[in-house]
Design a protein around this motif. Structure first.
Motif, PDB file in Angstrom:
ATOM      1  N   GLN A  21       0.818  -1.220   0.000  1.00 48.25           N
ATOM      2  CA  GLN A  21       0.000   0.000   0.000  1.00 48.25           C
ATOM      3  C   GLN A  21       0.853   1.273   0.000  1.00 48.25           C
ATOM      4  O   GLN A  21       0.349   2.367  -0.245  1.00 48.25           O
ATOM      5  CB  GLN A  21      -0.916   0.002   1.229  1.00 48.25           C
ATOM      6  N   GLU A 355     -13.694 -12.824  -0.444  1.00 41.82           N
ATOM      7  CA  GLU A 355     -13.073 -11.505  -0.302  1.00 41.82           C
ATOM      8  C   GLU A 355     -14.021 -10.407  -0.748  1.00 41.82           C
ATOM      9  O   GLU A 355     -14.574 -10.454  -1.833  1.00 41.82           O
ATOM     10  CB  GLU A 355     -11.756 -11.438  -1.087  1.00 41.82           C
ATOM     11  N   ALA A 356     -14.195  -9.441   0.128  1.00 45.02           N
ATOM     12  CA  ALA A 356     -15.054  -8.297  -0.165  1.00 45.02           C
ATOM     13  C   ALA A 356     -14.323  -7.056   0.324  1.00 45.02           C
ATOM     14  O   ALA A 356     -13.173  -7.136   0.757  1.00 45.02           O
ATOM     15  CB  ALA A 356     -16.395  -8.454   0.556  1.00 45.02           C
ATOM     16  N   GLU A 357     -15.004  -5.927   0.273  1.00 49.20           N
ATOM     17  CA  GLU A 357     -14.364  -4.670   0.674  1.00 49.20           C
ATOM     18  C   GLU A 357     -13.789  -4.743   2.081  1.00 49.20           C
ATOM     19  O   GLU A 357     -12.726  -4.202   2.352  1.00 49.20           O
ATOM     20  CB  GLU A 357     -15.405  -3.542   0.596  1.00 49.20           C
ATOM     21  N   ASP A 358     -14.479  -5.438   2.983  1.00 42.48           N
ATOM     22  CA  ASP A 358     -14.030  -5.482   4.373  1.00 42.48           C
ATOM     23  C   ASP A 358     -13.598  -6.884   4.815  1.00 42.48           C
ATOM     24  O   ASP A 358     -13.543  -7.192   5.997  1.00 42.48           O
ATOM     25  CB  ASP A 358     -15.136  -4.956   5.301  1.00 42.48           C
ATOM     26  N   ARG A 396     -19.141 -11.161  10.051  1.00 44.35           N
ATOM     27  CA  ARG A 396     -18.574 -10.961   8.714  1.00 44.35           C
ATOM     28  C   ARG A 396     -17.448 -11.956   8.444  1.00 44.35           C
ATOM     29  O   ARG A 396     -17.357 -12.524   7.358  1.00 44.35           O
ATOM     30  CB  ARG A 396     -18.017  -9.528   8.575  1.00 44.35           C
TER      31      ARG A 396
END
Length: 421
Positions: A21, A355-358, A396
């Motif tokens: 990142q 896998e998702a945004e969070d 989640r």
């Protein structure tokens, strides 16, 4: 800049994910890496403890910074070897790494510098250890002195179990040289927490406290593992308790090492037992925990490269470290039978769906076989969710787990339950 990450577990996948990142990073290599790191970086077929080959690679590829993930290369002196060659490397040197590499050293060190820990004795003779256990009674804790991948600690509920542990470690040599000496210590009944801290040997900056789940099965039952999941922040580590940890553990540890002529630079891991508001050190590690890294790093706001360089250059006090005001939960999906016997080579599906945004799926024991993603270790995946509030984040994480499939997958269903309680 070009970075090399050393190691091949879920922690190293999390480190690569975080380092990538940074706007300052142009290319990341991982030695030896896993199937997950291969998505973000270039894996290099060099083992984490093959220091000569790692040095040669860094010189040939003009690597600007090496980040060491696991304990084994630190304990054998990778940092000293790199520094001798003028290479920039992140992690404590061999002398400092004794805190993890030798439980006898670390317990004697804590005793010398009045750092709160469990009462203990160390032994090089199995019969003497067994006589001591019979005198002390149970429950009692038996620890192999050296590195045993998180499996060298046996919490024995009765004397027979403790005696068997001594025989397994010292007579049957279950952990090889790591079991030539053992530590036998009192059993502490309380709640565990982990406090990781960045330090350059002067400034100490604690990270968000987390809680690992070592036993293999729900309700903290079964044998110890390398960790079946974690969450952060751990509510048991209140502001008041964190102040105690800083004053009674972190500062005396770094100052005590200095008195021994040792400067600790890197990540100091304090595994803690909290009993009636008092805190004691169960163990030190000298690097990011695994799976703690998978819940703590996603909450870090800063560029990790900036922090690492500040530590190497003795200017950590200049960096204001900030954290997201969220919760993070990681559930480890392991191979059936782990931490004892398990099979490898089981095909894995559903990671992209999970896998998702969070939700981030950190890969640990994975590999490619015939272009298919397969299991290649005991702890296979770390499914990490970020969210607001413990229950929502736990839900989640398990939603992600349910979308992933491989034969005989095993995971605990109670990760984070203590946070809610």
């Amino acid at each position: 800049m070009k970075i090399l990450v050393v190691g091949n577990g879920g922690r190293e996948h999390a480190l690569v994910w975080k380092l990538k990142q940074s706007e300052r990073v142009e290319k990341i290599y991982v030695a030896p890496g896993n199937a997950g790191t291969a998505d973000l970086a270039e894996n290099i077929e060099i083992e984490a403890t093959d220091i000569d080959r790692l040095i040669k690679f860094c010189k040939e590829e003009k690597i600007d910074l090496t980040v060491v993930g696991p304990e084994a290369p630190l304990v054998v002196g990778i940092v000293d070897a790199f520094e001798a060659e003028g290479l920039k490397v992140f992690g404590p040197n061999k002398a400092a790494a004794q805190l993890e590499g030798s439980k006898v050293f670390s317990k004697d060190f804590m005793k010398k510098y009045d750092i709160p820990t469990a009462k203990y004795e160390s032994f090089a003779d199995a019969k003497e250890a067994i006589d001591y256990i019979k005198k002390e009674g149970a429950p009692i804790v038996v620890k192999a002195e050296g590195l045993a991948a998180g499996k060298g600690v046996i919490v024995a509920q009765n004397v027979d179990e403790a005696v068997r542990a001594v025989e397994e470690i010292m007579v049957n040599e279950k952990f090889g040289e790591a079991g030539e000496r053992i530590v036998v210590e009192e059993f502490l009944a309380g709640e565990e927490a982990t406090v990781l801290a960045f330090t350059d040997g002067e400034t100490i900056v604690p990270m968000i406290p987390s809680q690992d789940h070592k036993p293999a099965y729900d309700g903290d039952k079964g044998p110890n593992t390398g960790g079946m999941g974690a969450y952060a922040p751990a509510p048991i580590a209140t502001e008041e308790l964190m102040a105690k940890v800083y004053e009674e553990i972190l500062v005396p540890t770094i100052e005590g090492l200095k008195k021994e002529g040792i400067t600790f630079k890197g990540v100091l891991y304090s595994g803690l037992m909290i009993v009636d508001g008092e805190v004691k050190v169960i163990e030190y590690n000298v690097r990011f925990g695994d799976p703690e890294a998978e819940v703590v790093l996603p909450l870090l706001k800063n560029d990790l490269v900036d922090i690492i360089e500040a530590i190497i250059e003795d200017r950590l006090e200049d960096v204001g470290i900030e954290w997201l005001n969220q919760t993070s939960v990681c559930v480890i999906m392991a191979s059936g039978g782990y931490p004892v016997a398990y099979e490898k080579g089981k095909e894995i599906s559903g990671i992209k769906e999970a896998e998702a945004e969070d939700i981030i799926v950190f890969q640990a024991g994975t590999d490619f076989k015939d272009d298919k993603l397969v299991t290649a270790g005991g702890r296979v995946l770390g499914v990490t969710a970020l969210g607001n509030g413990y229950q929502a984040t736990i839900d989640r994480a398990y939603e992600g787990v349910k979308k992933i499939d491989f034969a005989d997958a095993h995971y605990r269903t109670d990760i984070g339950a203590k946070a809610i309680k």
